[in-house]
Design an enzyme around this catalytic site. Sequence first.
Site, PDB file in Angstrom:
ATOM      1  N   TYR A 141      35.673  26.199  53.847  1.00  0.00           N
ATOM      2  CA  TYR A 141      35.365  25.159  52.865  1.00  0.00           C
ATOM      3  C   TYR A 141      35.384  23.763  53.483  1.00  0.00           C
ATOM      4  CZ  TYR A 141      35.725  28.361  48.881  1.00  0.00           C
ATOM      5  OH  TYR A 141      35.525  29.369  47.969  1.00  0.00           O
ATOM      6  N   LYS A 211      42.474  37.703  59.021  1.00  0.00           N
ATOM      7  CA  LYS A 211      41.583  38.632  59.721  1.00  0.00           C
ATOM      8  C   LYS A 211      41.707  38.349  61.214  1.00  0.00           C
ATOM      9  CE  LYS A 211      38.364  41.829  59.849  1.00  0.00           C
ATOM     10  NZ  LYS A 211      38.503  43.219  59.378  1.00  0.00           N
ATOM     11  N   ASP A 244      40.692  42.906  54.661  1.00  0.00           N
ATOM     12  CA  ASP A 244      39.955  44.075  54.161  1.00  0.00           C
ATOM     13  C   ASP A 244      40.911  45.188  53.731  1.00  0.00           C
ATOM     14  OD1 ASP A 244      40.665  44.234  56.841  1.00  0.00           O
ATOM     15  OD2 ASP A 244      38.914  45.392  57.450  1.00  0.00           O
ATOM     16  N   ASP A 268      40.354  32.814  48.012  1.00  0.00           N
ATOM     17  CA  ASP A 268      39.371  32.766  46.918  1.00  0.00           C
ATOM     18  C   ASP A 268      39.036  34.187  46.467  1.00  0.00           C
ATOM     19  OD1 ASP A 268      37.316  31.691  45.217  1.00  0.00           O
ATOM     20  OD2 ASP A 268      35.839  32.177  46.769  1.00  0.00           O
ATOM     21  N   ASP A 272      40.481  36.540  43.035  1.00  0.00           N
ATOM     22  CA  ASP A 272      39.614  37.149  42.009  1.00  0.00           C
ATOM     23  C   ASP A 272      39.938  38.634  41.843  1.00  0.00           C
ATOM     24  OD1 ASP A 272      38.281  34.834  41.365  1.00  0.00           O
ATOM     25  OD2 ASP A 272      36.265  35.620  41.748  1.00  0.00           O
TER      26      ASP A 272
END
Length: 372
Positions: A141, A211, A244, A268, A272
């Site tokens: 971002y 990650k 993941d 983010d 969700d």
Amino acid sequence: MPKYKIAWLPGDGVGGEVLQAARIVLDRLGLDAEYLPGDIGWEFWRQEGDPLPGRTIELLKQVDAALFGAITSKPAREAAGELAPRLRDEGLVYRSPIVRLRQLFDLYVCLRPCRAFAGNPLNTREGIDLVIFRENTEDLYAGVEFHPVPQTLSRLLEEISPSFAPFKGLAPDQWAISCKINSRKGSERIIRAAFEFARQHRRRRVTVVHKANVVRATDGLFLEAARSIAADYPDIPWDHANVDAMAMWLLKNPLDYDVLVAPNLFGDIVSDLCAQMVGGLGFACSGNIGDRLAVFEPTHGSAPKYVGQSKVNPIATVLAAKMMLDYLSEDRKSQRLEEAVGQVIRDGRVRTYDMGGAGTTLQMAEAIAGKL
Ligand code: IPM
Ligand code: MG
């Protein structure tokens, strides 16, 4: 004089309706506040070329906290097409005002609690109680992006990065670069915030999401920061996992997790996922918190198709108001509000459409206020 100044930022779409709902419960709680309306949203983009006008930024410098509704966002080209004709040739580029607010006011903590209220028909499982700390100012971002890619940049990359070879010789408009930028300071402060929260609220564990096995520079730094911050909290157990794998484990064993902390984009996405497990966007609340200002919001968008129908679930916004009460140290009011929401959900008499009912936004707000 009222005790607090609260910036009141409905935005557009259903933003006004959900904020009205929040206001009903805040008034019933008797919060001693002055609410100062601020302009933000799609209309200001179209008419003024800026969805976050300077006067709103000035307002935010003077308040204790802000409550924000929702904003319509469209891809850059479509947004430019909706500008008032006199603004069309000015090369204005639409950027999400909430992302800008986060960066402008250095609201580096994005706090997203995801708690399953008992009896919510939308829970994927009872008992889920997750708290996500999402880094809120940097990472993908950062806004450092290139399309077309300037030749100075491609030449430099060719010179310094052995992995550049496959992109060599591409025409500038045939590729694009979005920089994932993570600083040690930015990583450390969000991780520290997560550990502080865990200690204060006696949570079981902090899990660091990353990650680092592939994105070695930035996520490697994030993980390294986690190791050094964790050393300051020997009383808090912690672990870490690739994002993941986390997505699978969270869905499979949500009760095994507690406090999660992640860089911006993974936060983010993971937030969700967690929100969906406890009811979806109608329940997802969020706080953007810095050292001097905090902006609270429902995570959902402006839902243009429901505007004016008093249809959307205001619980996300009511819970955002509850987070604001926490931030203001209005602990008793915060607790009462959360209990009232819990009771209304358990009763099941008023349910909005997402919960399988026909209750309106206002009826839900009144039902919650009725329990206060
Ligand atoms: C969120 C939203 C925003 C984000 C969008 C609206 C820019 O998805 O708050 O999670 O990506 O941060
Ligand atoms: Mg999001």
